[in-house]
Motif scaffolding. Structure first.
Motif, mmCIF file in Angstrom:
data_model
loop_
_atom_site.group_PDB
_atom_site.id
_atom_site.type_symbol
_atom_site.label_atom_id
_atom_site.label_comp_id
_atom_site.label_asym_id
_atom_site.label_seq_id
_atom_site.Cartn_x
_atom_site.Cartn_y
_atom_site.Cartn_z
ATOM 1 N N THR A 102 0.776 -1.444 -0.422
ATOM 2 C CA THR A 102 -0.222 0.222 0.177
ATOM 3 C C THR A 102 0.897 0.617 -0.177
ATOM 4 O O THR A 102 0.758 2.495 -0.552
ATOM 5 C CB THR A 102 -0.888 0.039 1.073
ATOM 6 O OG1 THR A 102 -1.539 -1.211 1.629
ATOM 7 C CG2 THR A 102 -1.801 1.043 1.089
ATOM 8 N N LEU A 103 2.030 1.107 0.323
ATOM 9 C CA LEU A 103 2.802 2.295 0.664
ATOM 10 C C LEU A 103 4.059 2.573 0.080
ATOM 11 O O LEU A 103 4.751 3.996 0.138
ATOM 12 C CB LEU A 103 3.186 2.622 2.681
ATOM 13 C CG LEU A 103 1.964 2.890 3.147
ATOM 14 C CD1 LEU A 103 3.206 2.261 4.851
ATOM 15 C CD2 LEU A 103 2.006 3.775 3.029
ATOM 16 N N HIS A 104 4.221 1.948 -0.994
ATOM 17 C CA HIS A 104 5.496 1.845 -1.703
ATOM 18 C C HIS A 104 5.725 2.882 -2.937
ATOM 19 O O HIS A 104 6.305 3.343 -3.415
ATOM 20 C CB HIS A 104 6.120 0.313 -2.544
ATOM 21 C CG HIS A 104 4.666 -0.156 -4.023
ATOM 22 N ND1 HIS A 104 3.853 -0.388 -3.883
ATOM 23 C CD2 HIS A 104 6.010 0.341 -5.025
ATOM 24 C CE1 HIS A 104 3.458 -0.931 -5.452
ATOM 25 N NE2 HIS A 104 4.494 -0.161 -6.028
ATOM 26 N N VAL A 105 4.150 3.130 -2.973
ATOM 27 C CA VAL A 105 4.207 4.065 -4.113
ATOM 28 C C VAL A 105 4.878 6.053 -2.965
ATOM 29 O O VAL A 105 5.135 6.429 -4.003
ATOM 30 C CB VAL A 105 3.246 4.904 -4.539
ATOM 31 C CG1 VAL A 105 2.656 6.020 -5.644
ATOM 32 C CG2 VAL A 105 3.052 3.666 -5.713
ATOM 33 N N ALA A 106 3.628 5.787 -1.857
ATOM 34 C CA ALA A 106 4.056 6.496 -0.671
ATOM 35 C C ALA A 106 5.797 7.000 -0.761
ATOM 36 O O ALA A 106 5.849 7.885 -0.760
ATOM 37 C CB ALA A 106 3.404 6.871 -0.017
ATOM 38 N N ALA A 107 6.441 5.699 -1.070
ATOM 39 C CA ALA A 107 7.472 5.744 -0.169
ATOM 40 C C ALA A 107 8.369 6.348 -1.353
ATOM 41 O O ALA A 107 9.831 7.398 -0.898
ATOM 42 C CB ALA A 107 7.764 4.503 0.130
ATOM 43 N N LYS A 108 8.349 6.143 -2.212
ATOM 44 C CA LYS A 108 8.916 6.708 -3.668
ATOM 45 C C LYS A 108 8.919 8.755 -2.988
ATOM 46 O O LYS A 108 9.977 9.268 -2.987
ATOM 47 C CB LYS A 108 7.946 6.679 -5.447
ATOM 48 C CG LYS A 108 9.139 7.210 -6.176
ATOM 49 C CD LYS A 108 8.644 6.399 -7.244
ATOM 50 C CE LYS A 108 7.651 7.552 -7.729
ATOM 51 N NZ LYS A 108 7.597 6.617 -9.198
ATOM 52 N N ARG A 109 7.470 8.920 -3.021
ATOM 53 C CA ARG A 109 7.004 10.157 -2.808
ATOM 54 C C ARG A 109 8.110 10.826 -1.460
ATOM 55 O O ARG A 109 8.980 11.888 -1.317
ATOM 56 C CB ARG A 109 5.846 10.606 -2.604
ATOM 57 C CG ARG A 109 5.328 9.901 -3.723
ATOM 58 C CD ARG A 109 3.885 10.782 -3.951
ATOM 59 N NE ARG A 109 3.744 11.983 -2.895
ATOM 60 C CZ ARG A 109 3.197 12.795 -2.363
ATOM 61 N NH1 ARG A 109 2.210 11.910 -1.588
ATOM 62 N NH2 ARG A 109 3.021 14.133 -1.979
ATOM 63 N N TYR A 110 8.467 9.569 -0.280
ATOM 64 C CA TYR A 110 9.043 10.531 0.837
ATOM 65 C C TYR A 110 10.108 10.492 0.237
ATOM 66 O O TYR A 110 11.192 10.771 0.697
ATOM 67 C CB TYR A 110 8.447 9.009 1.625
ATOM 68 C CG TYR A 110 9.466 8.967 2.941
ATOM 69 C CD1 TYR A 110 9.360 10.292 3.937
ATOM 70 C CD2 TYR A 110 10.708 7.967 3.080
ATOM 71 C CE1 TYR A 110 10.538 9.565 5.136
ATOM 72 C CE2 TYR A 110 11.430 7.898 4.634
ATOM 73 C CZ TYR A 110 11.338 8.926 5.346
ATOM 74 O OH TYR A 110 11.988 8.896 6.181
ATOM 75 N N LEU A 111 11.111 9.429 -0.266
ATOM 76 C CA LEU A 111 12.522 9.901 -0.499
ATOM 77 C C LEU A 111 12.751 10.178 -1.390
ATOM 78 O O LEU A 111 14.072 11.044 -1.513
ATOM 79 C CB LEU A 111 12.674 7.922 -1.465
ATOM 80 C CG LEU A 111 13.122 7.090 -0.852
ATOM 81 C CD1 LEU A 111 12.813 5.304 -1.395
ATOM 82 C CD2 LEU A 111 14.288 7.159 0.344
ATOM 83 N N CYS A 112 12.491 11.089 -2.288
ATOM 84 C CA CYS A 112 12.327 12.497 -2.951
ATOM 85 C C CYS A 112 12.380 12.891 -1.987
ATOM 86 O O CYS A 112 13.647 14.788 -2.513
ATOM 87 C CB CYS A 112 11.612 12.480 -4.281
ATOM 88 S SG CYS A 112 11.165 10.825 -5.492
ATOM 89 N N ALA A 113 11.551 13.297 -1.444
ATOM 90 C CA ALA A 113 11.481 14.479 -0.185
ATOM 91 C C ALA A 113 13.194 14.222 0.625
ATOM 92 O O ALA A 113 13.584 15.513 0.666
ATOM 93 C CB ALA A 113 10.113 14.512 0.978
ATOM 94 N N ILE A 114 13.551 13.093 1.509
ATOM 95 C CA ILE A 114 14.274 13.318 2.180
ATOM 96 C C ILE A 114 15.923 13.031 2.348
ATOM 97 O O ILE A 114 16.634 13.032 2.083
ATOM 98 C CB ILE A 114 14.166 12.301 3.722
ATOM 99 C CG1 ILE A 114 13.802 10.750 2.817
ATOM 100 C CG2 ILE A 114 13.135 12.219 4.659
ATOM 101 C CD1 ILE A 114 14.657 9.526 3.338
ATOM 102 N N ASP A 115 15.618 12.696 0.599
ATOM 103 C CA ASP A 115 17.261 12.462 0.072
ATOM 104 C C ASP A 115 16.773 13.185 -1.624
ATOM 105 O O ASP A 115 16.438 12.486 -2.046
ATOM 106 C CB ASP A 115 17.205 11.123 -0.361
ATOM 107 C CG ASP A 115 18.127 10.274 -0.453
ATOM 108 O OD1 ASP A 115 19.349 11.252 -1.088
ATOM 109 O OD2 ASP A 115 18.503 8.970 -0.377
ATOM 110 N N ALA A 116 17.391 13.586 -1.343
ATOM 111 C CA ALA A 116 17.780 14.846 -2.956
ATOM 112 C C ALA A 116 18.443 14.161 -3.920
ATOM 113 O O ALA A 116 18.587 13.802 -4.939
ATOM 114 C CB ALA A 116 18.729 16.110 -2.502
#
Ligand SMILES: [Fe+2]
Length: 184
Positions: free
Chosen positions: A99-113
């Motif tokens: 359920t969270l794997h797409v949100a995880a991409k948005r998350y990683l883009c935010a925390i890891d330039a």
């Protein structure tokens, strides 16, 4: 649609897995590579299963299109469709990271330039459709989700599981694990 058995799930991959995932790669090759990376990392069986089945929603979409069925539900988000499909057989340790794997991409883009630059063409294109990098309040909320670390780990394997022609364990090698982890 909700899967009734592990055999149903395997049949879905056997029937539609040859469909393209991204560029040259098939859905089945991508699923198997993502699972192989989870296994190599020493993950629990449930997380390997989540890695294998994380894009099952895409296969359901392919099947619906090929059979000219109306799209299942108004919401065409593959992570939600997939988790719902698996919910009759698997618990939250499998469906949560999916359920969270797409949100995880948005998350990683935010925390890891640097992360955004590592994404494939297709992944970068879909990011905008998916809402772009998370805002700070979304990042904080995401870190409160149970099992968000598993979702982030799954996301990284997802991004790496796109090697054209890589030899990995077959679907048959995962059947016993699927039965073990499923409640049916
Ligand atoms: Fe994927």
């Amino acid at each position: 649609v909700i899967a009734a058995s592990v055999e149903d799930i395997c049949a879905l991959y056997e029937t539609w897995g040859a469909e393209h995932y991204d560029e040259e790669l098939s859905q089945l090759a991508h699923a198997l590579q993502t699972a192989a990376l989870a296994e190599q990392a020493g993950s629990a069986d449930a997380l390997v299963v989540a890695a294998l089945l994380h894009d099952v929603g895409h296969l359901l979409e392919v099947q619906a299109t090929r059979r000219s069925e109306p799209a299942s539900g108004v919401d065409r988000r593959h992570e939600t469709t997939g988790a719902r499909y698996l919910s009759g057989l698997f618990g939250a340790e499998v469906t949560g990271p999916i359920t969270l794997h797409v949100a995880a991409k948005r998350y990683l883009c935010a925390i890891d330039a640097a992360y955004h630059d590592t994404l494939s063409e297709g992944s970068r294109r879909s990011l905008e459709r998916q809402g772009g990098p998370m805002a700070p309040d979304e990042v904080a909320a995401f870190e409160q989700e149970p099992g968000f670390e598993d979702a982030v780990a799954l996301r990284r394997w997802d991004d790496l599981g796109k090697v054209d022609g890589l030899a990995v364990a077959s679907l048959d090698c995962h059947r016993a694990r699927l039965r073990r982890v499923s409640s049916a």
